[in-house]
Scaffold this active site. Sequence first.
Site, PDB file in Angstrom:
ATOM      1  N   ASP A  26      62.961  34.709  70.566  1.00 19.54           N
ATOM      2  CA  ASP A  26      62.798  35.539  69.371  1.00 19.54           C
ATOM      3  C   ASP A  26      61.551  36.396  69.474  1.00 19.54           C
ATOM      4  O   ASP A  26      60.531  35.963  70.009  1.00 19.54           O
ATOM      5  CB  ASP A  26      62.698  34.630  68.136  1.00 19.54           C
ATOM      6  CG  ASP A  26      62.818  35.390  66.835  1.00 19.54           C
ATOM      7  OD1 ASP A  26      63.347  36.521  66.846  1.00 19.54           O
ATOM      8  OD2 ASP A  26      62.379  34.851  65.800  1.00 19.54           O
ATOM      9  N   HIS A  43      63.228  44.407  74.505  1.00 17.19           N
ATOM     10  CA  HIS A  43      64.335  43.656  75.107  1.00 17.19           C
ATOM     11  C   HIS A  43      64.221  43.641  76.632  1.00 17.19           C
ATOM     12  O   HIS A  43      64.535  42.635  77.273  1.00 17.19           O
ATOM     13  CB  HIS A  43      65.668  44.262  74.674  1.00 17.19           C
ATOM     14  CG  HIS A  43      65.939  44.124  73.200  1.00 17.19           C
ATOM     15  ND1 HIS A  43      65.828  42.919  72.540  1.00 17.19           N
ATOM     16  CD2 HIS A  43      66.317  45.046  72.266  1.00 17.19           C
ATOM     17  CE1 HIS A  43      66.121  43.103  71.255  1.00 17.19           C
ATOM     18  NE2 HIS A  43      66.414  44.375  71.073  1.00 17.19           N
ATOM     19  N   LEU A 137      70.469  23.801  88.722  1.00 18.23           N
ATOM     20  CA  LEU A 137      70.185  24.007  87.306  1.00 18.23           C
ATOM     21  C   LEU A 137      71.407  24.630  86.667  1.00 18.23           C
ATOM     22  O   LEU A 137      72.018  25.528  87.253  1.00 18.23           O
ATOM     23  CB  LEU A 137      68.977  24.941  87.120  1.00 18.23           C
ATOM     24  CG  LEU A 137      68.723  25.452  85.686  1.00 18.23           C
ATOM     25  CD1 LEU A 137      68.151  24.322  84.825  1.00 18.23           C
ATOM     26  CD2 LEU A 137      67.783  26.663  85.685  1.00 18.23           C
TER      27      LEU A 137
END
Length: 258
Positions: A26, A43, A137
């Site tokens: 965020d 972004h 992962l």
Amino acid sequence: MISGETTLDVRRRLPGVPAHVGIIMDGNGRWAAMRGLPRIEGHRRGLEALRGTVRAAIDFGLDYLTVYSFSMENWNRPIEEVADLMGLLKRFIRNDLGELHKSGVKVKVIGGRTDLKPDIRALLDEAEDLTRSNTRLTLIVAFNYGSRQEIAAAARALAEEVAAGRLKPSEINETLLSQRLDTAGVPDPDLIIRTSGEKRLSNFLMWQAAYSEFVFLPMHWPDFDRHAFETALAEFSARERRFGRVTAQGQNGKTKKI
């Protein structure tokens, strides 16, 4: 370090490292606004932070990393911003998928796909198909995702099985509902990190986060780095997870959960 052992192997043996971390990324727009930059630049910088976070997650020995990349509510943002975000997603997959695959990262995407444009769906499918067998992962990307919608869909699936006579209402339990969530087969997150100082889930993994630990960081997502990640993991490792139980002092002075 044992001969022939990697840093990753050692980290996997360290106590207190969570198996699954969820991150609510965020603050990209606010980061940009504070610097007089367009939101798209926030972004872009957020994407750089994500790249570093994935590398750190591998080094720390996490098994699962779930990132909240685009919520269902994000479609309500200005058309230009949504278009920019879709462009960043495309570039991320095209430019980073090969490196993720080479690093042994398995990509799993959760969220709705039926209403996405064909080119976006194709890219998401490509990412999953290419990395399906990787085990180092698992990177879970919550895209076009909403936890309330996910739970409603799971409940609807169970209701359809009841209506078809394949399931009795009395047989419905937490396990069956969990098996119909987007995260079926994935352990619940041990830790959820949220940046930007906000302290809420915002429709992210609400069922799965029932016993997660939370760390809220005041920094915006583009400023999240390896040190911030280590700080959150250190805070997690210092906590005692009781899962509804209490801790009693044993005769030998050690604590035990009862």
